[in-house]
Design a protein around this motif. Structure first.
Motif, PDB file in Angstrom:
ATOM      1  N   SER A 117       0.937  -1.241   0.006  1.00  7.89           N
ATOM      2  CA  SER A 117       0.124   0.058  -0.075  1.00  7.89           C
ATOM      3  C   SER A 117       0.720   1.251  -0.062  1.00  7.89           C
ATOM      4  O   SER A 117       0.411   2.256  -0.395  1.00  7.89           O
ATOM      5  CB  SER A 117      -1.151  -0.143   0.942  1.00  7.89           C
ATOM      6  OG  SER A 117      -0.269  -0.257   2.299  1.00  7.89           O
ATOM      7  N   ASP A 118       2.023   0.990   0.404  1.00 10.82           N
ATOM      8  CA  ASP A 118       2.908   2.266   0.425  1.00 10.82           C
ATOM      9  C   ASP A 118       3.665   2.301  -1.117  1.00 10.82           C
ATOM     10  O   ASP A 118       4.466   3.504  -1.405  1.00 10.82           O
ATOM     11  CB  ASP A 118       4.150   2.135   1.327  1.00 10.82           C
ATOM     12  CG  ASP A 118       3.828   2.328   2.853  1.00 10.82           C
ATOM     13  OD1 ASP A 118       2.527   3.090   2.848  1.00 10.82           O
ATOM     14  OD2 ASP A 118       4.374   1.902   3.747  1.00 10.82           O
ATOM     15  N   GLY A 119       3.211   1.628  -2.092  1.00 13.34           N
ATOM     16  CA  GLY A 119       3.754   1.712  -3.426  1.00 13.34           C
ATOM     17  C   GLY A 119       4.603   0.497  -4.165  1.00 13.34           C
ATOM     18  O   GLY A 119       4.957   0.680  -5.333  1.00 13.34           O
ATOM     19  N   ALA A 120       4.879  -0.494  -3.184  1.00 15.01           N
ATOM     20  CA  ALA A 120       5.729  -1.648  -3.867  1.00 15.01           C
ATOM     21  C   ALA A 120       4.815  -2.265  -4.936  1.00 15.01           C
ATOM     22  O   ALA A 120       3.480  -2.703  -4.403  1.00 15.01           O
ATOM     23  CB  ALA A 120       6.251  -2.568  -2.724  1.00 15.01           C
ATOM     24  N   ARG A 121       5.429  -2.586  -5.766  1.00 13.41           N
ATOM     25  CA  ARG A 121       4.426  -3.291  -6.767  1.00 13.41           C
ATOM     26  C   ARG A 121       4.814  -4.861  -7.497  1.00 13.41           C
ATOM     27  O   ARG A 121       4.307  -5.398  -8.334  1.00 13.41           O
ATOM     28  CB  ARG A 121       4.106  -2.263  -8.108  1.00 13.41           C
ATOM     29  CG  ARG A 121       3.195  -1.408  -7.792  1.00 13.41           C
ATOM     30  CD  ARG A 121       1.930  -2.050  -7.753  1.00 13.41           C
ATOM     31  NE  ARG A 121       0.905  -0.859  -7.122  1.00 13.41           N
ATOM     32  CZ  ARG A 121       0.602  -0.833  -5.711  1.00 13.41           C
ATOM     33  NH1 ARG A 121       1.073  -1.310  -4.957  1.00 13.41           N
ATOM     34  NH2 ARG A 121      -0.319   0.455  -5.458  1.00 13.41           N
ATOM     35  N   ALA A 131       5.234 -15.702   0.861  1.00 18.00           N
ATOM     36  CA  ALA A 131       5.571 -14.371   0.934  1.00 18.00           C
ATOM     37  C   ALA A 131       5.239 -13.763  -0.393  1.00 18.00           C
ATOM     38  O   ALA A 131       4.364 -12.585  -0.431  1.00 18.00           O
ATOM     39  CB  ALA A 131       6.865 -13.963   1.321  1.00 18.00           C
ATOM     40  N   LYS A 132       5.566 -14.508  -1.202  1.00 23.65           N
ATOM     41  CA  LYS A 132       5.327 -13.986  -2.885  1.00 23.65           C
ATOM     42  C   LYS A 132       3.880 -14.100  -3.058  1.00 23.65           C
ATOM     43  O   LYS A 132       3.069 -13.089  -3.796  1.00 23.65           O
ATOM     44  CB  LYS A 132       5.867 -15.110  -4.076  1.00 23.65           C
ATOM     45  CG  LYS A 132       7.199 -14.561  -4.208  1.00 23.65           C
ATOM     46  CD  LYS A 132       7.678 -15.556  -5.469  1.00 23.65           C
ATOM     47  CE  LYS A 132       9.231 -15.800  -5.373  1.00 23.65           C
ATOM     48  NZ  LYS A 132       9.496 -16.894  -6.338  1.00 23.65           N
ATOM     49  N   SER A 133       2.969 -14.904  -2.549  1.00 26.17           N
ATOM     50  CA  SER A 133       1.674 -15.070  -2.884  1.00 26.17           C
ATOM     51  C   SER A 133       1.005 -14.119  -1.919  1.00 26.17           C
ATOM     52  O   SER A 133      -0.052 -13.378  -2.501  1.00 26.17           O
ATOM     53  CB  SER A 133       1.017 -16.718  -2.498  1.00 26.17           C
ATOM     54  OG  SER A 133       0.701 -16.476  -1.094  1.00 26.17           O
ATOM     55  N   ILE A 134       1.342 -13.823  -0.766  1.00 24.94           N
ATOM     56  CA  ILE A 134       0.710 -12.734  -0.081  1.00 24.94           C
ATOM     57  C   ILE A 134       0.939 -11.317  -0.872  1.00 24.94           C
ATOM     58  O   ILE A 134      -0.076 -10.485  -1.087  1.00 24.94           O
ATOM     59  CB  ILE A 134       1.480 -12.526   1.168  1.00 24.94           C
ATOM     60  CG1 ILE A 134       1.073 -13.687   2.116  1.00 24.94           C
ATOM     61  CG2 ILE A 134       1.082 -11.139   1.951  1.00 24.94           C
ATOM     62  CD1 ILE A 134       1.866 -13.638   3.262  1.00 24.94           C
ATOM     63  N   THR A 135       2.208 -11.098  -1.416  1.00 25.12           N
ATOM     64  CA  THR A 135       2.388  -9.974  -2.275  1.00 25.12           C
ATOM     65  C   THR A 135       1.640  -9.823  -3.531  1.00 25.12           C
ATOM     66  O   THR A 135       1.011  -8.913  -3.950  1.00 25.12           O
ATOM     67  CB  THR A 135       3.848 -10.072  -2.629  1.00 25.12           C
ATOM     68  OG1 THR A 135       4.845 -10.135  -1.471  1.00 25.12           O
ATOM     69  CG2 THR A 135       4.272  -8.760  -3.564  1.00 25.12           C
ATOM     70  N   ARG A 136       1.448 -11.024  -4.128  1.00 29.93           N
ATOM     71  CA  ARG A 136       0.707 -10.947  -5.479  1.00 29.93           C
ATOM     72  C   ARG A 136      -0.754 -10.689  -4.882  1.00 29.93           C
ATOM     73  O   ARG A 136      -1.516  -9.926  -5.679  1.00 29.93           O
ATOM     74  CB  ARG A 136       0.823 -12.364  -5.952  1.00 29.93           C
ATOM     75  CG  ARG A 136       0.145 -12.555  -7.436  1.00 29.93           C
ATOM     76  CD  ARG A 136       0.446 -13.655  -8.338  1.00 29.93           C
ATOM     77  NE  ARG A 136       0.342 -14.738  -7.195  1.00 29.93           N
ATOM     78  CZ  ARG A 136       0.946 -15.852  -6.766  1.00 29.93           C
ATOM     79  NH1 ARG A 136       2.065 -16.008  -7.300  1.00 29.93           N
ATOM     80  NH2 ARG A 136       0.385 -16.867  -5.902  1.00 29.93           N
ATOM     81  N   ALA A 173      -1.989  -8.801  -2.375  1.00 33.24           N
ATOM     82  CA  ALA A 173      -2.030  -7.635  -2.098  1.00 33.24           C
ATOM     83  C   ALA A 173      -1.772  -6.678  -3.347  1.00 33.24           C
ATOM     84  O   ALA A 173      -2.620  -5.344  -3.258  1.00 33.24           O
ATOM     85  CB  ALA A 173      -0.848  -7.311  -1.225  1.00 33.24           C
ATOM     86  N   VAL A 174      -1.044  -6.774  -4.299  1.00 29.46           N
ATOM     87  CA  VAL A 174      -0.895  -5.924  -5.274  1.00 29.46           C
ATOM     88  C   VAL A 174      -2.104  -6.215  -6.394  1.00 29.46           C
ATOM     89  O   VAL A 174      -2.553  -5.109  -6.828  1.00 29.46           O
ATOM     90  CB  VAL A 174       0.300  -6.655  -6.277  1.00 29.46           C
ATOM     91  CG1 VAL A 174      -0.018  -5.699  -7.868  1.00 29.46           C
ATOM     92  CG2 VAL A 174       1.447  -6.112  -5.419  1.00 29.46           C
ATOM     93  N   GLN A 175      -2.821  -7.381  -6.511  1.00 31.10           N
ATOM     94  CA  GLN A 175      -4.020  -7.320  -7.119  1.00 31.10           C
ATOM     95  C   GLN A 175      -5.110  -6.441  -6.391  1.00 31.10           C
ATOM     96  O   GLN A 175      -5.945  -6.050  -7.042  1.00 31.10           O
ATOM     97  CB  GLN A 175      -4.646  -8.820  -7.341  1.00 31.10           C
ATOM     98  CG  GLN A 175      -3.941  -9.735  -8.320  1.00 31.10           C
ATOM     99  CD  GLN A 175      -4.186 -11.003  -8.373  1.00 31.10           C
ATOM    100  OE1 GLN A 175      -4.817 -11.448  -7.615  1.00 31.10           O
ATOM    101  NE2 GLN A 175      -3.394 -11.993  -9.312  1.00 31.10           N
ATOM    102  N   GLU A 176      -5.278  -6.389  -5.084  1.00 24.45           N
ATOM    103  CA  GLU A 176      -6.273  -5.822  -4.399  1.00 24.45           C
ATOM    104  C   GLU A 176      -5.991  -4.163  -4.474  1.00 24.45           C
ATOM    105  O   GLU A 176      -6.802  -3.578  -4.416  1.00 24.45           O
ATOM    106  CB  GLU A 176      -6.444  -6.039  -2.970  1.00 24.45           C
ATOM    107  CG  GLU A 176      -6.946  -7.401  -2.692  1.00 24.45           C
ATOM    108  CD  GLU A 176      -6.443  -8.080  -1.435  1.00 24.45           C
ATOM    109  OE1 GLU A 176      -6.083  -7.454  -0.615  1.00 24.45           O
ATOM    110  OE2 GLU A 176      -6.879  -9.270  -1.355  1.00 24.45           O
ATOM    111  N   ALA A 177      -4.680  -3.916  -4.751  1.00 22.40           N
ATOM    112  CA  ALA A 177      -4.457  -2.515  -4.618  1.00 22.40           C
ATOM    113  C   ALA A 177      -4.875  -1.779  -5.827  1.00 22.40           C
ATOM    114  O   ALA A 177      -5.418  -2.068  -6.862  1.00 22.40           O
ATOM    115  CB  ALA A 177      -2.829  -2.372  -4.557  1.00 22.40           C
TER     116      ALA A 177
END
Ligand code: FES
Length: 56
Positions: free
Chosen positions: A19-23, A45-50, A52-56
């Protein structure tokens, strides 16, 4: 919840970085150090990131 025990990274911290901008997983990894030691947390960790990016 801790995702990365080696570096003490939580799922909340990963979502916060997105949410701070990492994509990308690379950006999250560089910012947190997640998965830079034993690497066991990388898949999760990758799946959490993926997600989160989809929801952003
Ligand atoms: Fe993340 Fe070891 S648990 S590098």
């Amino acid at each position: 919840m801790y995702v990365c025990v080696c570096k003490g990274v939580t799922d909340h911290q990963i979502r916060q970085h997105v949410s701070d901008g990492a994509r990308s997983w690379r950006e999250v990894r560089e910012a947190t150090g997640c998965a830079t030691q034993c690497g066991k947390c990388a898949c999760f960790a990758k799946s959490i990131t993926r997600d989160a990016v989809q929801e952003a």
